[in-house]
Design a protein around this motif. Structure first.
Motif, PDB file in Angstrom:
ATOM      1  N   ASN A 381     -16.439   3.587   4.458  1.00  0.00           N
ATOM      2  CA  ASN A 381     -15.264   2.749   4.230  1.00  0.00           C
ATOM      3  C   ASN A 381     -15.143   2.229   2.809  1.00  0.00           C
ATOM      4  O   ASN A 381     -16.088   1.728   2.234  1.00  0.00           O
ATOM      5  CB  ASN A 381     -15.296   1.557   5.183  1.00  0.00           C
ATOM      6  CG  ASN A 381     -14.473   1.860   6.410  1.00  0.00           C
ATOM      7  OD1 ASN A 381     -13.934   2.956   6.537  1.00  0.00           O
ATOM      8  ND2 ASN A 381     -14.373   0.900   7.295  1.00  0.00           N
ATOM      9  N   LYS A 382     -13.920   2.374   2.282  1.00  0.00           N
ATOM     10  CA  LYS A 382     -13.640   1.722   1.017  1.00  0.00           C
ATOM     11  C   LYS A 382     -13.477   0.242   1.331  1.00  0.00           C
ATOM     12  O   LYS A 382     -13.268  -0.121   2.485  1.00  0.00           O
ATOM     13  CB  LYS A 382     -12.318   2.262   0.450  1.00  0.00           C
ATOM     14  CG  LYS A 382     -12.294   3.744   0.257  1.00  0.00           C
ATOM     15  CD  LYS A 382     -10.883   4.141  -0.182  1.00  0.00           C
ATOM     16  CE  LYS A 382     -10.491   5.509   0.290  1.00  0.00           C
ATOM     17  NZ  LYS A 382     -10.086   5.642   1.675  1.00  0.00           N
ATOM     18  N   SER A 383     -13.551  -0.595   0.293  1.00  0.00           N
ATOM     19  CA  SER A 383     -13.407  -2.015   0.608  1.00  0.00           C
ATOM     20  C   SER A 383     -11.942  -2.327   0.907  1.00  0.00           C
ATOM     21  O   SER A 383     -11.033  -1.606   0.483  1.00  0.00           O
ATOM     22  CB  SER A 383     -13.904  -2.851  -0.560  1.00  0.00           C
ATOM     23  OG  SER A 383     -13.089  -2.607  -1.659  1.00  0.00           O
ATOM     24  N   LEU A 384     -11.741  -3.407   1.624  1.00  0.00           N
ATOM     25  CA  LEU A 384     -10.379  -3.771   2.025  1.00  0.00           C
ATOM     26  C   LEU A 384      -9.724  -4.626   0.955  1.00  0.00           C
ATOM     27  O   LEU A 384      -9.561  -5.828   1.116  1.00  0.00           O
ATOM     28  CB  LEU A 384     -10.444  -4.543   3.339  1.00  0.00           C
ATOM     29  CG  LEU A 384     -10.168  -3.743   4.591  1.00  0.00           C
ATOM     30  CD1 LEU A 384     -10.224  -4.630   5.800  1.00  0.00           C
ATOM     31  CD2 LEU A 384      -8.825  -3.033   4.505  1.00  0.00           C
ATOM     32  N   LYS A 385      -9.369  -3.964  -0.144  1.00  0.00           N
ATOM     33  CA  LYS A 385      -8.754  -4.680  -1.259  1.00  0.00           C
ATOM     34  C   LYS A 385      -7.556  -3.880  -1.730  1.00  0.00           C
ATOM     35  O   LYS A 385      -7.607  -2.652  -1.731  1.00  0.00           O
ATOM     36  CB  LYS A 385      -9.763  -4.748  -2.416  1.00  0.00           C
ATOM     37  CG  LYS A 385     -10.363  -6.111  -2.637  1.00  0.00           C
ATOM     38  CD  LYS A 385     -11.428  -6.117  -3.692  1.00  0.00           C
ATOM     39  CE  LYS A 385     -11.176  -5.215  -4.883  1.00  0.00           C
ATOM     40  NZ  LYS A 385     -12.357  -5.080  -5.754  1.00  0.00           N
ATOM     41  N   ALA A 386      -6.512  -4.576  -2.154  1.00  0.00           N
ATOM     42  CA  ALA A 386      -5.351  -3.854  -2.692  1.00  0.00           C
ATOM     43  C   ALA A 386      -5.725  -3.261  -4.047  1.00  0.00           C
ATOM     44  O   ALA A 386      -6.259  -3.959  -4.909  1.00  0.00           O
ATOM     45  CB  ALA A 386      -4.172  -4.802  -2.851  1.00  0.00           C
ATOM     46  N   ILE A 387      -5.448  -1.969  -4.237  1.00  0.00           N
ATOM     47  CA  ILE A 387      -5.726  -1.319  -5.517  1.00  0.00           C
ATOM     48  C   ILE A 387      -4.427  -0.674  -5.996  1.00  0.00           C
ATOM     49  O   ILE A 387      -4.048   0.413  -5.560  1.00  0.00           O
ATOM     50  CB  ILE A 387      -6.829  -0.244  -5.374  1.00  0.00           C
ATOM     51  CG1 ILE A 387      -8.062  -0.851  -4.681  1.00  0.00           C
ATOM     52  CG2 ILE A 387      -7.200   0.345  -6.739  1.00  0.00           C
ATOM     53  CD1 ILE A 387      -9.091   0.156  -4.220  1.00  0.00           C
ATOM     54  N   GLY A 388      -3.730  -1.401  -6.896  1.00  0.00           N
ATOM     55  CA  GLY A 388      -2.408  -0.981  -7.343  1.00  0.00           C
ATOM     56  C   GLY A 388      -2.386   0.425  -7.911  1.00  0.00           C
ATOM     57  O   GLY A 388      -1.462   1.193  -7.661  1.00  0.00           O
ATOM     58  N   ASN A 389      -3.424   0.771  -8.690  1.00  0.00           N
ATOM     59  CA  ASN A 389      -3.425   2.095  -9.359  1.00  0.00           C
ATOM     60  C   ASN A 389      -4.429   3.040  -8.721  1.00  0.00           C
ATOM     61  O   ASN A 389      -4.982   3.916  -9.377  1.00  0.00           O
ATOM     62  CB  ASN A 389      -3.741   1.909 -10.838  1.00  0.00           C
ATOM     63  CG  ASN A 389      -5.123   1.315 -11.037  1.00  0.00           C
ATOM     64  OD1 ASN A 389      -5.794   0.959 -10.047  1.00  0.00           O
ATOM     65  ND2 ASN A 389      -5.571   1.205 -12.278  1.00  0.00           N
ATOM     66  N   MET A 390      -4.663   2.878  -7.427  1.00  0.00           N
ATOM     67  CA  MET A 390      -5.652   3.695  -6.721  1.00  0.00           C
ATOM     68  C   MET A 390      -5.369   5.195  -6.904  1.00  0.00           C
ATOM     69  O   MET A 390      -4.240   5.646  -6.827  1.00  0.00           O
ATOM     70  CB  MET A 390      -5.573   3.355  -5.234  1.00  0.00           C
ATOM     71  CG  MET A 390      -6.645   3.977  -4.407  1.00  0.00           C
ATOM     72  SD  MET A 390      -6.393   3.468  -2.702  1.00  0.00           S
ATOM     73  CE  MET A 390      -7.921   4.008  -1.984  1.00  0.00           C
ATOM     74  N   SER A 391      -6.433   5.940  -7.122  1.00  0.00           N
ATOM     75  CA  SER A 391      -6.289   7.381  -7.323  1.00  0.00           C
ATOM     76  C   SER A 391      -6.775   8.118  -6.079  1.00  0.00           C
ATOM     77  O   SER A 391      -7.531   7.570  -5.291  1.00  0.00           O
ATOM     78  CB  SER A 391      -7.128   7.745  -8.544  1.00  0.00           C
ATOM     79  OG  SER A 391      -7.122   9.114  -8.703  1.00  0.00           O
ATOM     80  N   LEU A 392      -6.342   9.342  -5.924  1.00  0.00           N
ATOM     81  CA  LEU A 392      -6.760  10.116  -4.736  1.00  0.00           C
ATOM     82  C   LEU A 392      -8.230  10.488  -4.821  1.00  0.00           C
ATOM     83  O   LEU A 392      -8.721  10.771  -5.908  1.00  0.00           O
ATOM     84  CB  LEU A 392      -5.929  11.385  -4.655  1.00  0.00           C
ATOM     85  CG  LEU A 392      -4.722  11.381  -3.734  1.00  0.00           C
ATOM     86  CD1 LEU A 392      -3.951  12.670  -3.901  1.00  0.00           C
ATOM     87  CD2 LEU A 392      -5.073  11.162  -2.285  1.00  0.00           C
TER      88      LEU A 392
END
Ligand code: KG4
Ligand code: ZN
Length: 392
Positions: A381-392
């Motif tokens: 699991n990735k952490s449960l945080k908003a990542i505006g510029n998240m990459s694939l």
């Protein structure tokens, strides 16, 4: 397994529920519901999406969209509020920054029976961070209330997977559904990416926009032509009309930025500026833009964007010997883009199968997030945080 998907990355509030059964290496997907509440009318007034306004609207709409989705899936049942104060206080804390959402949650969600759902998948990025946070906090509150695990999902993976859905309410995924490697062109208001899909869950971005996204360019050019938001469909309509007329008054042409560069990157900012200069010239010349000139600009602009997208995408398909080509994101609904890709594949006898999402699923929705949640499940699991510029 039943998964509830939540999407709030931009200006659409979405909740969907799917049911997946695994049998003999095949996965049987059933769509139980797919609800979307769009904020387009609100953002139209301002010609674009304001993150804080989008956040507030998601807060207002999430609970109602959830209820509609549960009703569609026949999972909605009222019950007495039987939750402990300890649980309620925890939820209050989770939603302390989402006033309206908390109010609706206390009034409505506390009084429904826990639905038969096994996982909640939620978009954590990329997107507008304040908007993403509302969805994530909502997922956390539901987890606290119903004790259901959360799967964080990348919105762009959702766009890739949206092509799995056909026009019916069910589909099957097995090793023959999509062959790899696949190339995916993702074109939306925030993204223009070429992705090498080695397998589901295994992605490599091979090309990106250096400045504006394709959809963003459509929206900005639409504003120059006094067309409403979102601009893509408006430009497309005008361009189509111009093609039917098949005449040119001004002989306008625009550049094809970065078309022949060696990489797979894009740039649309210069093209947008060319349109702006052209508009200024014409206004100076004749005082205003008439409908005919708008149509011509729209057509020439669309041709230019489509030419570049098609050229680089097909170049990537050839280079990576892609067995499939998947397009996704709002701009993938563009008629001209779809036509031009089909034509090029046919003319050059390229052995690749083109997948296009249904119109409904080309733009943002929670169904693709629920599907991505299923594909992602079991991964670290990735952490449960908003990542505006998240990459694939
Ligand atoms: O994927 P999406 O719904 O939201 C984002 O994640 O951005 O994409 C919205 C974008 C907008 O920029 C809109 O103008 C564009 O997709 N769009 C189109 C068309 N329909 C939507 N652009 C060109 N032609 C269309 N038919
Ligand atoms: Zn999107």
């Amino acid at each position: 397994m039943r998964i509830l998907g939540i999407e709030t990355s931009c200006d659409d509030t979405g909740i969907a529920i799917i049911d997946v059964k695994k049998q003999d290496l095949k996965k049987y997907f059933k769509i139980l519901s797919n609800k979307i509440h769009t904020q387009v009318e609100i953002h139209k007034e301002f010609g674009g999406v304001f993150p804080m306004m989008a956040k507030r609207e998601h807060g207002k709409n999430l609970v109602h969209t959830l209820i509609e989705s549960l009703k569609d899936a026949k999972m909605y049942k009222k019950s007495e509020d039987k939750y402990s104060n300890k649980k309620k206080n925890k939820i209050k804390k989770i939603l302390e920054r989402e006033e309206e959402l908390l109010e609706n949650f206390e009034k409505i969600v506390f009084c429904i029976e826990k639905p038969d759902i096994d996982k909640i998948s939620v978009t954590i990025g990329p997107g507008l961070e304040p908007a993403l946070w509302v969805g994530i906090s909502f997922a956390k509150a539901l987890k606290e209330l119903w004790g259901i695990e959360i799967i964080p999902v990348n919105h762009m993976e959702g766009h890739i997977l949206s092509v799995l859905v056909n026009k019916t309410k069910s589909f099957i995924l097995d090793k023959n559904t999509i062959s790899f490697p696949t190339i995916s062109l993702l074109v939306s208001g925030g993204h223009t990416e070429l992705v090498l899909v080695k397998n589901f869950g295994n992605y490599k971005i091979i090309g990106n926009t250096r400045d504006d996204a394709a959809g963003e360019a459509f929206d900005k050019v639409a504003r120059m032509l006094d067309l409403p938001y979102p601009g893509g469909p408006e430009i497309s309509k005008l361009a189509e009309k111009k093609r039917e007329q098949n005449n040119s008054i001004k002989n306008i042409t625009f550049p094809r930025p970065m078309m022949y560069t060696k990489d797979y990157d894009f740039s649309f900012s210069g093209l947008k500026t060319s349109v702006l200069y052209k508009v200024k010239d014409i206004v100076q010349d004749q005082g205003s833009l008439d409908k005919n000139i708008k149509m011509e600009i729209a057509k020439e602009f669309e041709d230019s964007v489509v030419d570049v997208l098609v050229y680089k995408t097909i170049k990537a398909v050839k280079k990576y010997k892609a067995k499939n080509l998947i397009i996704g994101g709002g701009v993938s609904a563009n008629n001209m883009l779809q036509k031009a890709l089909k034509l090029k594949i046919k003319r050059e006898k390229i052995k690749t199968k083109l997948y296009i999402p249904t119109r409904e699923l080309s733009t943002d929705n929670a169904l693709m997030i629920a599907i991505a949640g299923y594909i992602q499940k079991g991964k670290k699991n990735k952490s449960l945080k908003a990542i505006g510029n998240m990459s694939l």
